[in-house]
Design a protein around this motif. Structure first.
Motif, mmCIF file in Angstrom:
data_model
loop_
_atom_site.group_PDB
_atom_site.id
_atom_site.type_symbol
_atom_site.label_atom_id
_atom_site.label_comp_id
_atom_site.label_asym_id
_atom_site.label_seq_id
_atom_site.Cartn_x
_atom_site.Cartn_y
_atom_site.Cartn_z
ATOM 1 N N GLU A 127 38.182 63.164 33.104
ATOM 2 C CA GLU A 127 38.661 62.674 34.224
ATOM 3 C C GLU A 127 37.748 62.936 35.590
ATOM 4 O O GLU A 127 37.010 63.902 35.748
ATOM 5 C CB GLU A 127 39.899 63.570 34.620
ATOM 6 C CG GLU A 127 40.621 63.101 36.020
ATOM 7 C CD GLU A 127 41.964 63.906 36.324
ATOM 8 O OE1 GLU A 127 41.978 64.056 37.565
ATOM 9 O OE2 GLU A 127 42.575 64.388 35.320
ATOM 10 N N TYR A 154 47.533 57.213 40.207
ATOM 11 C CA TYR A 154 46.470 57.207 39.016
ATOM 12 C C TYR A 154 45.320 57.974 39.129
ATOM 13 O O TYR A 154 44.816 58.534 40.021
ATOM 14 C CB TYR A 154 45.619 55.626 39.437
ATOM 15 C CG TYR A 154 47.025 54.663 39.371
ATOM 16 C CD1 TYR A 154 47.253 53.824 38.185
ATOM 17 C CD2 TYR A 154 47.444 54.130 40.597
ATOM 18 C CE1 TYR A 154 48.064 53.018 37.769
ATOM 19 C CE2 TYR A 154 48.306 53.165 40.194
ATOM 20 C CZ TYR A 154 48.654 52.393 39.141
ATOM 21 O OH TYR A 154 49.547 51.400 39.136
ATOM 22 N N ARG A 155 44.757 58.190 37.919
ATOM 23 C CA ARG A 155 43.631 59.329 37.674
ATOM 24 C C ARG A 155 42.671 58.181 36.923
ATOM 25 O O ARG A 155 42.889 57.418 36.168
ATOM 26 C CB ARG A 155 43.813 60.094 36.348
ATOM 27 C CG ARG A 155 44.968 61.347 37.017
ATOM 28 C CD ARG A 155 45.152 62.437 36.052
ATOM 29 N NE ARG A 155 46.362 63.088 36.021
ATOM 30 C CZ ARG A 155 46.403 64.141 37.089
ATOM 31 N NH1 ARG A 155 45.325 64.596 37.519
ATOM 32 N NH2 ARG A 155 47.469 64.868 36.983
ATOM 33 N N THR A 208 40.818 60.667 41.262
ATOM 34 C CA THR A 208 42.194 60.344 41.453
ATOM 35 C C THR A 208 42.291 58.942 42.636
ATOM 36 O O THR A 208 41.366 58.777 43.329
ATOM 37 C CB THR A 208 43.031 61.283 42.285
ATOM 38 O OG1 THR A 208 42.441 61.650 43.409
ATOM 39 C CG2 THR A 208 43.050 62.471 41.238
ATOM 40 N N ASP A 248 45.654 57.066 44.838
ATOM 41 C CA ASP A 248 47.007 57.006 45.133
ATOM 42 C C ASP A 248 47.231 55.851 46.242
ATOM 43 O O ASP A 248 46.770 55.785 47.414
ATOM 44 C CB ASP A 248 47.289 58.436 46.052
ATOM 45 C CG ASP A 248 48.618 58.575 46.222
ATOM 46 O OD1 ASP A 248 49.488 57.444 45.940
ATOM 47 O OD2 ASP A 248 48.990 59.539 46.972
#
Length: 81
Positions: free
Chosen positions: A36, A18-19, A39, A41
């Motif tokens: 953005e 995912y961001r 992140t 994970d």
């Protein structure tokens, strides 16, 4: 414009990545984003994340609302309003 800080899904099936993004609240989950900021994970043990604290704090001060999952990530990272 109401903005939210939420997760944008990336990766293959069963290998989600995912961001953490800032997006207009009316857009789709994986739609066009404004910026953005990190992140996340969840597939690693323990889950890993990288958040740009300056950008996150800037957006929180500007009124962006984090989703429930992003709020938990921010709490672990030590980012508060």
């Amino acid at each position: 414009m109401a903005t939210k800080i939420r997760l944008k899904r990336q990766g293959k099936k069963f290998y989600a990545f995912y961001r953490v993004v800032v997006v207009d609240s009316r857009k789709k989950r994986d739609g066009k984003v404004i910026e953005e900021i990190g992140t996340y994970d969840p597939s690693t043990d323990p889950s890993t994340f990288k958040i740009n604290e300056e950008l996150a704090k800037k957006w929180l001060q500007n009124g962006a609302q984090p989703t429930e999952q992003v709020a938990k990530i921010f709490k672990v990272a030590g980012i508060e309003k």
